[in-house]
Scaffold this motif. Structure first.
Motif, PDB file in Angstrom:
ATOM      1  N   HIS A 185      62.703  42.556  24.314  1.00  0.00           N
ATOM      2  CA  HIS A 185      63.891  42.473  23.466  1.00  0.00           C
ATOM      3  C   HIS A 185      64.212  41.026  23.141  1.00  0.00           C
ATOM      4  CE1 HIS A 185      66.379  41.109  26.916  1.00  0.00           C
ATOM      5  NE2 HIS A 185      65.595  41.901  27.616  1.00  0.00           N
ATOM      6  N   HIS A 232      68.557  43.026  20.280  1.00  0.00           N
ATOM      7  CA  HIS A 232      67.891  44.271  19.904  1.00  0.00           C
ATOM      8  C   HIS A 232      66.614  44.499  20.705  1.00  0.00           C
ATOM      9  CE1 HIS A 232      66.684  47.651  17.433  1.00  0.00           C
ATOM     10  NE2 HIS A 232      67.791  47.524  16.708  1.00  0.00           N
ATOM     11  N   ILE A 233      66.376  45.766  21.026  1.00  0.00           N
ATOM     12  CA  ILE A 233      65.136  46.143  21.714  1.00  0.00           C
ATOM     13  C   ILE A 233      63.952  45.982  20.759  1.00  0.00           C
ATOM     14  CG2 ILE A 233      65.209  48.621  21.114  1.00  0.00           C
ATOM     15  CD1 ILE A 233      64.336  47.263  24.592  1.00  0.00           C
ATOM     16  N   ARG A 234      62.810  45.595  21.311  1.00  0.00           N
ATOM     17  CA  ARG A 234      61.617  45.405  20.484  1.00  0.00           C
ATOM     18  C   ARG A 234      60.399  46.190  20.991  1.00  0.00           C
ATOM     19  NH1 ARG A 234      64.127  44.254  16.102  1.00  0.00           N
ATOM     20  NH2 ARG A 234      65.379  42.344  16.205  1.00  0.00           N
ATOM     21  N   MET A 249      72.773  46.647  24.278  1.00  0.00           N
ATOM     22  CA  MET A 249      71.533  46.276  23.605  1.00  0.00           C
ATOM     23  C   MET A 249      71.227  47.291  22.513  1.00  0.00           C
ATOM     24  SD  MET A 249      68.874  44.238  23.349  1.00  0.00           S
ATOM     25  CE  MET A 249      69.153  43.206  24.808  1.00  0.00           C
TER      26      MET A 249
END
Length: 411
Positions: free
Chosen positions: A139, A143-145, A375
């Motif tokens: 992340h 934001h989560i990636r 998140m």
């Protein structure tokens, strides 16, 4: 490396439902399971019979979860018990409520549920990878990636954490989701094993293992916790107590055992009869047969094994007529029949716990979407959250409903 619309971590009821829901909206979904097969804990649910849900209305259903139950409102509005039964019918599984309350697949087999959900995921193109333990979330600040497993890296802008709690670690529940949640700023409450047998200090219970006692009322005999109560069938064991009433009540007892070495409880073994009603019952029974001994009189209410132990505890001779017992022994018996004391002093920990009490704080999750407030793109569903219910299809319904809502991927 391919990028997915959604990665789901965990293949229990919540995780599979999230994957199916997202895939039905044409999302490219990857489901990761750390064990070699999907649905291991779901397979063991309800002794393998899979009590999917129950027929209670949503308000009553939520009340059984306690003060945080209303957190479920959006999820149940989206997928209540009727909608859940319709979903399973749609994918080829008929379900019914044989007692008008608990809902099972007509096969009474959890394998039917797992097979149908697995087939639906395959039909929708959900990519399922087993033997993949997620070790970290990828992340940026907001934001989560994606995620990292022990062997691979997978990218997605949405991740559903459906890893369950810590109960039955042999079925994959080791609390992995807690560390993942904490890594993106979430608070995880203290967790306790729940829905499990309990051990008692008293040894007489070992002499009463042959019978099930119906409709037992159980309360905590501590001033601060007297409001804690459960009702259901009870079974004595060689080292303590089990049965539906104990599974439910253990949710309250295990946290207390972390504070106190022993937790005194009281049990009404006579279907809720009070002392006056017990005396009246005995009077009627003795009118039928005045020569009946005390043991025979007690067995009009309880199994013989339990009746003998209560006589011993009361200082009464089981072979003597009830009227011939001394007054103190008679009073002791009446009191014991109304409220039998036991002292809970242990349990077998998470290895025997069907569910976990505690988990990711609900304050940090949006109940309308199941998305993290910490998140963006991280969603939670099922037992990993700090919400648990009693026996009777409550926890599975919550898992399916929260998984359904999480799979919608609403911003």
């Amino acid at each position: 490396m391919a990028k997915y619309d959604l990665i789901v971590i965990g293949s229990g009821a919540a995780g599979m439902m999230a994957a199916i829901t997202a895939a039905r909206s044409d999302k490219n979904v990857l489901l990761l399971e750390k064990l070699s097969k999907i649905g291991a804990k779901l397979k063991a649910t309800g002794g393998g019979r899979c009590n999917l849900t129950n027929t209670l209305d949503n308000e009553t259903f939520m009340s059984r979860f306690g003060r945080d139950g209303r957190f479920m409102t959006p999820a149940l509005d989206a997928l209540d018990h009727k909608a859940l039964m319709a979903f399973f019918k749609e994918i080829g599984v008929e379900s019914y409520a044989p007692d008008g309350y608990r809902v099972f697949p007509v096969t009474h087999s959890s394998s039917t549920i797992i097979d149908a959900m697995e087939a639906e995921m395959a039909c929708l193109g959900v990519e399922v990878r087993c033997s993949q333990k997620v070790v970290s979330l990828l992340h940026d600040e907001e934001h989560i990636r994606g995620i990292e497993t022990e062997t691979d890296t997978f990218h997605a802008d949405n991740v559903v954490i459906a890893t369950g709690g810590k109960g039955y670690p042999v079925l994959g529940a080791e609390g992995d989701g807690y560390a993942l949640a904490e890594s993106v700023g979430h608070k995880v409450t203290e967790v306790y094993p729940a829905m499990m047998p309990l051990k008692t200090k008293e040894k007489w219970v070992a002499n009463c293992t042959a019978d099930t006692i119906a409709k037992v009322v159980m309360t905590v005999d501590m001033k601060k916790y007297k409001k804690l109560k459960a009702q259901g069938d009870l079974i004595f064991t060689k080292s303590g107590i089990r049965g539906p009433v104990v599974l439910d009540f253990s949710r309250e007892i295990t946290p207390l055992l972390s504070k106190y070495d022993e937790v005194p409880i009281l049990m009404n073994l006579t279907k809720g009869m009070n002392e006056e009603q017990i005396r009246s019952h005995f009077k009627k029974e003795l009118a039928k047969d005045p020569h009946r001994n005390t043991l025979a009189l007690l067995t009009t209410l309880l199994p013989e094994s339990v009746s003998r132990e209560l006589c011993t505890l009361a200082g009464a001779d089981p072979e003597l007529g009830f009227g011939k017992q001394n007054g103190q022994s008679r009073d002791n018996l009446i009191k014991l029949l109304a409220w039998t004391p036991l002292t809970v002093n242990g349990h077998d920990g998470f290895k025997m716990a069907m569910i976990t009490r505690g988990g990711v704080s609900l304050k940090e999750i949006d109940p309308g979407t199941m998305q993290s407030r910490k998140m963006a793109g991280v969603y939670f569903c099922g037992e990993v959250m700090n919400l648990d219910g009693p026996c009777g299809g409550y926890n599975l319904q919550w898992s399916f409903a929260s998984g359904y809502l999480a799979g919608k991927l609403k911003a």
